[in-house]
Design a protein around this motif. Structure first.
Motif, mmCIF file in Angstrom:
data_model
loop_
_atom_site.group_PDB
_atom_site.id
_atom_site.type_symbol
_atom_site.label_atom_id
_atom_site.label_comp_id
_atom_site.label_asym_id
_atom_site.label_seq_id
_atom_site.Cartn_x
_atom_site.Cartn_y
_atom_site.Cartn_z
ATOM 1 N N LYS A 20 0.872 -1.172 -0.008
ATOM 2 C CA LYS A 20 -0.006 0.076 0.025
ATOM 3 C C LYS A 20 0.893 1.082 0.061
ATOM 4 C CE LYS A 20 -3.656 -2.144 2.278
ATOM 5 N NZ LYS A 20 -5.084 -1.944 3.456
ATOM 6 N N TYR A 21 1.732 1.022 0.770
ATOM 7 C CA TYR A 21 3.007 2.235 0.739
ATOM 8 C C TYR A 21 3.330 2.825 -0.707
ATOM 9 C CZ TYR A 21 6.855 5.221 1.976
ATOM 10 O OH TYR A 21 7.739 6.298 2.152
ATOM 11 N N ILE A 22 3.852 1.659 -1.414
ATOM 12 C CA ILE A 22 4.340 1.887 -2.906
ATOM 13 C C ILE A 22 3.183 2.425 -3.668
ATOM 14 C CG2 ILE A 22 4.899 0.429 -4.851
ATOM 15 C CD1 ILE A 22 7.379 0.689 -2.954
ATOM 16 N N LYS A 23 1.988 2.106 -3.609
ATOM 17 C CA LYS A 23 0.758 2.543 -4.450
ATOM 18 C C LYS A 23 0.739 3.994 -4.106
ATOM 19 C CE LYS A 23 -1.846 -1.637 -4.920
ATOM 20 N NZ LYS A 23 -3.245 -2.074 -4.557
ATOM 21 N N LEU A 24 0.979 4.457 -2.657
ATOM 22 C CA LEU A 24 0.822 5.862 -2.476
ATOM 23 C C LEU A 24 1.867 6.772 -2.907
ATOM 24 C CD1 LEU A 24 -0.666 5.610 1.302
ATOM 25 C CD2 LEU A 24 -1.900 6.429 -0.918
ATOM 26 N N VAL A 25 3.019 6.024 -3.127
ATOM 27 C CA VAL A 25 4.276 6.731 -3.194
ATOM 28 C C VAL A 25 4.206 7.116 -4.996
ATOM 29 C CG1 VAL A 25 6.579 6.557 -4.210
ATOM 30 C CG2 VAL A 25 5.947 6.090 -1.667
ATOM 31 N N ARG A 26 3.785 6.064 -5.723
ATOM 32 C CA ARG A 26 3.358 6.076 -7.099
ATOM 33 C C ARG A 26 2.494 7.279 -7.226
ATOM 34 N NH1 ARG A 26 6.167 2.396 -10.130
ATOM 35 N NH2 ARG A 26 6.457 0.390 -9.089
ATOM 36 N N LYS A 27 1.457 7.304 -6.721
ATOM 37 C CA LYS A 27 0.270 8.253 -6.875
ATOM 38 C C LYS A 27 0.626 9.481 -6.662
ATOM 39 C CE LYS A 27 -4.412 9.229 -4.768
ATOM 40 N NZ LYS A 27 -5.433 8.731 -3.629
ATOM 41 N N LEU A 82 6.419 10.629 -5.567
ATOM 42 C CA LEU A 82 7.430 10.887 -4.792
ATOM 43 C C LEU A 82 8.552 9.970 -5.100
ATOM 44 C CD1 LEU A 82 5.556 10.753 -1.196
ATOM 45 C CD2 LEU A 82 6.272 12.729 -2.467
ATOM 46 N N GLU A 83 9.743 10.721 -5.318
ATOM 47 C CA GLU A 83 11.006 10.179 -5.560
ATOM 48 C C GLU A 83 11.668 9.769 -4.332
ATOM 49 O OE1 GLU A 83 12.213 9.432 -8.731
ATOM 50 O OE2 GLU A 83 10.116 9.775 -9.368
ATOM 51 N N ILE A 84 11.693 10.509 -3.298
ATOM 52 C CA ILE A 84 12.378 10.190 -2.120
ATOM 53 C C ILE A 84 11.152 10.544 -0.968
ATOM 54 C CG2 ILE A 84 14.040 10.886 -0.353
ATOM 55 C CD1 ILE A 84 15.718 12.052 -2.749
ATOM 56 N N SER A 85 11.151 9.537 -0.024
ATOM 57 C CA SER A 85 9.870 9.445 0.897
ATOM 58 C C SER A 85 10.200 8.796 2.075
ATOM 59 C CB SER A 85 8.697 9.025 0.304
ATOM 60 O OG SER A 85 8.761 7.588 -0.098
ATOM 61 N N GLN A 86 9.279 8.682 3.186
ATOM 62 C CA GLN A 86 9.380 7.839 4.299
ATOM 63 C C GLN A 86 8.078 8.032 5.026
ATOM 64 O OE1 GLN A 86 11.636 10.720 7.384
ATOM 65 N NE2 GLN A 86 9.699 9.833 8.555
ATOM 66 N N PRO A 87 7.720 6.793 5.635
ATOM 67 C CA PRO A 87 6.491 6.830 6.287
ATOM 68 C C PRO A 87 6.385 7.958 7.368
ATOM 69 C CG PRO A 87 7.707 4.640 6.415
ATOM 70 C CD PRO A 87 8.535 5.643 5.940
ATOM 71 N N GLY A 88 5.055 8.280 7.639
ATOM 72 C CA GLY A 88 4.915 9.065 8.889
ATOM 73 C C GLY A 88 5.263 8.618 10.110
ATOM 74 N N LEU A 89 5.864 9.420 11.235
ATOM 75 C CA LEU A 89 6.150 8.948 12.327
ATOM 76 C C LEU A 89 5.028 9.460 13.465
ATOM 77 C CD1 LEU A 89 9.903 10.063 12.626
ATOM 78 C CD2 LEU A 89 9.053 7.815 12.183
ATOM 79 N N GLN A 111 9.184 18.220 12.675
ATOM 80 C CA GLN A 111 7.868 18.702 12.300
ATOM 81 C C GLN A 111 7.594 17.874 11.162
ATOM 82 O OE1 GLN A 111 4.892 19.689 14.221
ATOM 83 N NE2 GLN A 111 6.645 19.529 15.957
ATOM 84 N N MET A 112 8.216 17.868 10.143
ATOM 85 C CA MET A 112 8.017 17.558 8.637
ATOM 86 C C MET A 112 7.771 15.974 8.818
ATOM 87 S SD MET A 112 8.008 18.189 5.694
ATOM 88 C CE MET A 112 7.723 17.203 4.170
ATOM 89 N N THR A 113 8.342 15.274 9.575
ATOM 90 C CA THR A 113 8.075 13.784 9.454
ATOM 91 C C THR A 113 7.005 13.268 10.510
ATOM 92 O OG1 THR A 113 9.793 13.500 11.398
ATOM 93 C CG2 THR A 113 10.699 13.537 9.060
ATOM 94 N N LYS A 114 6.373 14.194 11.063
ATOM 95 C CA LYS A 114 5.148 13.949 12.164
ATOM 96 C C LYS A 114 3.906 13.575 11.187
ATOM 97 C CE LYS A 114 2.141 16.032 15.624
ATOM 98 N NZ LYS A 114 1.939 17.137 16.277
ATOM 99 N N ARG A 115 3.374 12.336 11.708
ATOM 100 C CA ARG A 115 2.123 11.685 10.685
ATOM 101 C C ARG A 115 1.075 12.889 11.076
ATOM 102 N NH1 ARG A 115 -1.946 8.161 13.173
ATOM 103 N NH2 ARG A 115 -3.533 7.762 11.429
ATOM 104 N N ARG A 116 0.368 12.969 9.955
ATOM 105 C CA ARG A 116 -0.904 13.713 10.090
ATOM 106 C C ARG A 116 -1.971 12.617 9.734
ATOM 107 N NH1 ARG A 116 0.654 18.963 6.188
ATOM 108 N NH2 ARG A 116 2.370 19.384 7.301
ATOM 109 N N GLY A 117 -3.219 12.735 10.488
ATOM 110 C CA GLY A 117 -4.275 11.969 10.519
ATOM 111 C C GLY A 117 -5.282 12.013 9.391
ATOM 112 N N ASP A 118 -5.090 13.333 8.931
ATOM 113 C CA ASP A 118 -6.052 13.781 7.896
ATOM 114 C C ASP A 118 -5.578 13.877 6.430
ATOM 115 O OD1 ASP A 118 -4.435 15.893 8.138
ATOM 116 O OD2 ASP A 118 -5.830 17.360 8.245
ATOM 117 N N SER A 119 -4.572 13.264 6.084
ATOM 118 C CA SER A 119 -3.940 13.181 4.799
ATOM 119 C C SER A 119 -3.106 11.953 4.315
ATOM 120 C CB SER A 119 -3.072 14.277 4.433
ATOM 121 O OG SER A 119 -1.981 14.073 5.151
ATOM 122 N N ASP A 177 1.368 9.684 5.109
ATOM 123 C CA ASP A 177 0.885 9.639 6.580
ATOM 124 C C ASP A 177 -0.020 8.338 6.713
ATOM 125 O OD1 ASP A 177 1.641 12.320 7.165
ATOM 126 O OD2 ASP A 177 0.511 12.956 5.526
ATOM 127 N N ALA A 178 -0.506 7.836 5.447
ATOM 128 C CA ALA A 178 -1.490 6.895 5.638
ATOM 129 C C ALA A 178 -0.668 5.285 6.127
ATOM 130 C CB ALA A 178 -2.432 6.722 4.227
#
Length: 441
Positions: free
Chosen positions: A270-277, A280-287, A296-304, A377-378
């Motif tokens: 599911k992560y790969i699908k979101l990256v493609r969507k 994103l060329e460089i990414s990380q999961p939300g923390l 603050q940039m790496t903090k997970r957001r629950g609404d996006s 974030d998801a």
């Protein structure tokens, strides 16, 4: 009486009529295409004095040559060594040599040989030979210019191969993604849980900094993983030496992860699908916001699903498109596209093994960075903050092992920033560009 043996034209040197001379009945020997023709000459010994006798000798010789030629091309190959010719008749001729040298020659080969013989007496060039041809292809990879392009295998992978069967049948599935963990045995349970979040579409690589590899065999998936063991090294040291872009070129995405990540809320596919969507060329999961959070940039957001920018403390961001407010992810759980990794690999320094400072420079490898670098974030993780690598340090000057490791981390950050600034300054100077006039972030 004088015996004259007409030499084989394939010799290519001398005068055929003077090759051999024997004392016996008078005849002429012709060899064409391994067929032996013997023509007896009419006349008697001594010099030819009468014109009609000379003409008769010439005509007889010519007829013998023509007859021998057509006899040679009309019948199957005849072995000289199998002919029942008395050895006393040819005391100085090695028939085995003649047969070995000219066996299998076709009529075309004979004609070519005759042409070659004539050419040698002139100034014709050396016949073409394949092995004399040199290959030089400047567009080949450096060092492979002497190879034909069709044989070059400039890229590789981590696919496991069998020792038997057909190579084309080795793989039931070709993983499209690569995930690496830098691990110690003490984190085996955590890594086991993390690996199980990755499907068969992922090749698993473990970098062992504590030298313990055989104990991992009790895990079923470990037997299919790639294990690299070098003690007391960091993941960026491993990455520089074992993840060359041409080695990982078959993978669409490369996960460079630490060992202390909680993955209960993470699904790799599911992560790969979101990256493609979201491109994103460089990414990380939300923390998870409540633990192990630095930026603050790496903090997970629950609404996006994904976010690409944030607001930081006053004064931390000189430009809303620059780190740490945008174009920024941390290096603990980074995911790179194939193209982005090719650039990042070249930016990793051989001696700066902790990688501190890289996260602020990753933006240089994609354009526009503030759109192609982001946090998913998801699909989110928890940074457990286990200081396991710090324990691999060495106590020195009354300091604990982890203190020396942390001190070097900070020092490397400063060194990397200085090297990057110096390299850019030198480049702009060589190009006679004033960087102060540039509008690029």
């Amino acid at each position: 009486m004088k015996l004259a043996i007409m030499g084989n034209p394939l010799r290519g040197y001398g005068t055929p009529s003077s090759d051999y001379s024997f004392t016996s009945e008078s005849f002429v020997l012709f060899v064409f295409n391994d067929c032996l023709t013997i023509e007896f000459l009419l006349g008697c010994s001594g010099s030819i004095r009468k014109p009609n006798e000379a003409m008769r000798l010439i005509v007889t010789t010519f007829i013998g040559v023509v007859f021998g030629f057509f006899l040679g091309v009309s019948f199957p190959t005849l072995s000289l060594t199998k002919m029942n010719l008395p050895s006393s008749l040819f005391p100085s001729i090695d028939l085995n040599y003649i047969e070995d040298k000219y066996s299998g020659l076709s009529t075309n080969a004979l004609l070519n040989a005759l042409s070659s013989f004539k050419g040698r007496r002139g100034s014709s060039p050396k016949p073409y030979a394949l092995n004399d041809t040199k290959i030089w292809v400047p567009t080949n990879p450096p060092g492979a210019e002497r190879l034909p392009p069709g044989i070059i295998a400039s890229e590789s992978d981590f696919y496991l191969r069998r020792l038997w069967g057909l190579p084309s049948e080795d793989l039931t599935i070709k993983p499209k993604y690569l995930v690496t963990f830098t691990v110690g045995y003490d984190q085996k349970k955590n890594i086991d849980a993390a690996v199980k979040k990755f499907s068969d579409n992922f090749t698993i690589v473990l970098f062992h900094y504590d030298g313990r590899t055989s104990e991992w065999d009790e895990l079923e998936w470990s037997k299919r993983a790639i294990h690299v063991s070098v003690q007391k090294q960091t993941k960026w040291w491993y990455a520089k030496r074992f993840l060359h872009p041409d080695i990982v070129a078959s993978y669409d995405y490369i996960f460079m992860w630490d060992e202390d990540l909680g993955v209960e809320h993470f699904d790799a596919e599911k992560y790969i699908k979101l990256v493609r969507k979201h491109g994103l060329e460089i990414s990380q999961p939300g923390l998870e916001p409540n633990k192990g959070l630095t930026w603050q940039m790496t903090k997970r957001r629950g609404d996006s699903e994904v976010h690409k920018d944030t607001e930081e403390k006053p004064g931390w961001c000189t430009d809303p498109h620059l780190p740490p407010c945008a174009a920024f992810v941390e290096i603990m759980a980074t995911v790179f596209s194939r193209d982005a990794w090719r650039c990042v690999w070249h930016m990793i320094q051989n001696d700066l093994v902790h990688g501190w400072g890289l996260d602020f420079a990753l933006r240089k490898c994609v354009e526009p960075a503030h759109e192609k670098i982001g946090v998913v974030d998801a699909q989110w993780i928890v940074h457990q903050g286990v200081p396991s690598l710090g324990n691999q340090g060495k106590a020195d000057g009354g300091k604990a092992p982890w203190e020396g490791v942390r001190e070097r981390c900070r020092r490397e950050w400063t060194m990397f920033q200085e090297r990057m600034a110096s390299a850019e300054k030198a480049y702009f100077k060589s190009m006679k560009i004033d960087p102060s006039n540039s509008t690029a972030p």
